[in-house]
Design a protein around this motif. Structure first.
Motif, PDB file in Angstrom:
ATOM      1  N   TYR A 131       0.810  -1.293   0.058  1.00  0.00           N
ATOM      2  CA  TYR A 131       0.188  -0.113  -0.148  1.00  0.00           C
ATOM      3  C   TYR A 131       0.956   1.350   0.076  1.00  0.00           C
ATOM      4  N   VAL A 132       2.179   1.096  -0.011  1.00  0.00           N
ATOM      5  CA  VAL A 132       3.027   2.361  -0.118  1.00  0.00           C
ATOM      6  C   VAL A 132       3.730   2.516  -1.198  1.00  0.00           C
ATOM      7  N   VAL A 133       3.698   3.694  -1.874  1.00  0.00           N
ATOM      8  CA  VAL A 133       4.231   3.814  -3.303  1.00  0.00           C
ATOM      9  C   VAL A 133       5.012   5.020  -3.314  1.00  0.00           C
ATOM     10  N   GLU A 134       6.207   4.934  -3.964  1.00  0.00           N
ATOM     11  CA  GLU A 134       7.182   6.102  -4.124  1.00  0.00           C
ATOM     12  C   GLU A 134       6.386   7.497  -4.627  1.00  0.00           C
ATOM     13  N   LYS A 135       6.562   8.470  -3.894  1.00  0.00           N
ATOM     14  CA  LYS A 135       5.893   9.843  -3.965  1.00  0.00           C
ATOM     15  C   LYS A 135       4.350   9.741  -3.649  1.00  0.00           C
TER      16      LYS A 135
END
Length: 197
Positions: A131-135
């Motif tokens: 659930y965590v994405v860059e930017k």
């Protein structure tokens, strides 16, 4: 609903246990100034309901589920806490949509001071990295932050001077626990795509 923009650095006063839950008392003159019983206030990113507001502080009931899923149980009298009142339809959305429903507890793994900001790496609980994405956005102790990088086990953020000065994140060190809430939109997308598959 919240925005992840901390309004006030408050103070955790005490926790009176009642069985597996308890009543927490918190000092926060700004967020208490117009608080009424039933209002929602995020405390380190945890949405809690005001039971009593007394001018410069308020009390909230904290149930076992909240202690099981957040780092609130590790607070000690005198600890600073990030406070934010619930958003209204007139509120600017300076951060991102935050529910105040903690998804898990992370641990600060590394902190590198910079000339104007600090780079911080936080370990993710198992299964949360999807659930965590860059930017993308993530909430750390109630603070809306932009993810700099992410791996299967951790992610990194950069803390600007305002965040360092006005939130608990300026005072947290390696080994400290933080409440994490991922962007709810990702969870809904996953569920909808999963239903169709």
């Amino acid at each position: 609903m919240f925005t992840g923009i901390v309004e006030e650095l408050g103070e955790f006063l005490r926790l009176d246990w009642h069985g597996e839950g308890g009543v927490a008392a918190i000092r926060g003159p700004l967020v208490s100034s117009d608080a009424r019983p039933g209002d929602s206030i995020a405390v380190n990113g945890v949405c809690l309901t005001v039971v009593i507001a007394d001018g410069d502080g308020f009390t909230v009931d904290v149930m076992k589920e909240t202690f099981d899923r957040s780092a609130l149980g590790s607070l000690r009298p005198g600890d600073p806490v990030n406070l934010e009142r619930a958003a209204t339809l007139q509120t600017r959305l300076g951060g991102h949509l935050v529910q105040g429903h903690v998804d898990g507890v992370g641990t600060i793994m590394a902190r590198t001071p910079g000339e104007r900001w600090d780079d911080v790496t936080i370990a993710l609980p198992p299964g949360m990295s999807r659930y965590v994405v860059e930017k993308g956005s993530i909430t750390v102790d109630g603070v809306s932050l932009t993810v700099v990088s992410v791996s299967d086990s951790d992610f990194a953020v950069s803390l600007i001077p305002t965040t360092l000065e006005l939130t608990t994140l300026g005072r947290k060190g390696v080994g400290d626990l933080v409440n994490l809430e991922v962007d709810v939109i990702g969870k809904y997308v996953e569920k909808m795509v999963g239903v169709r598959a």
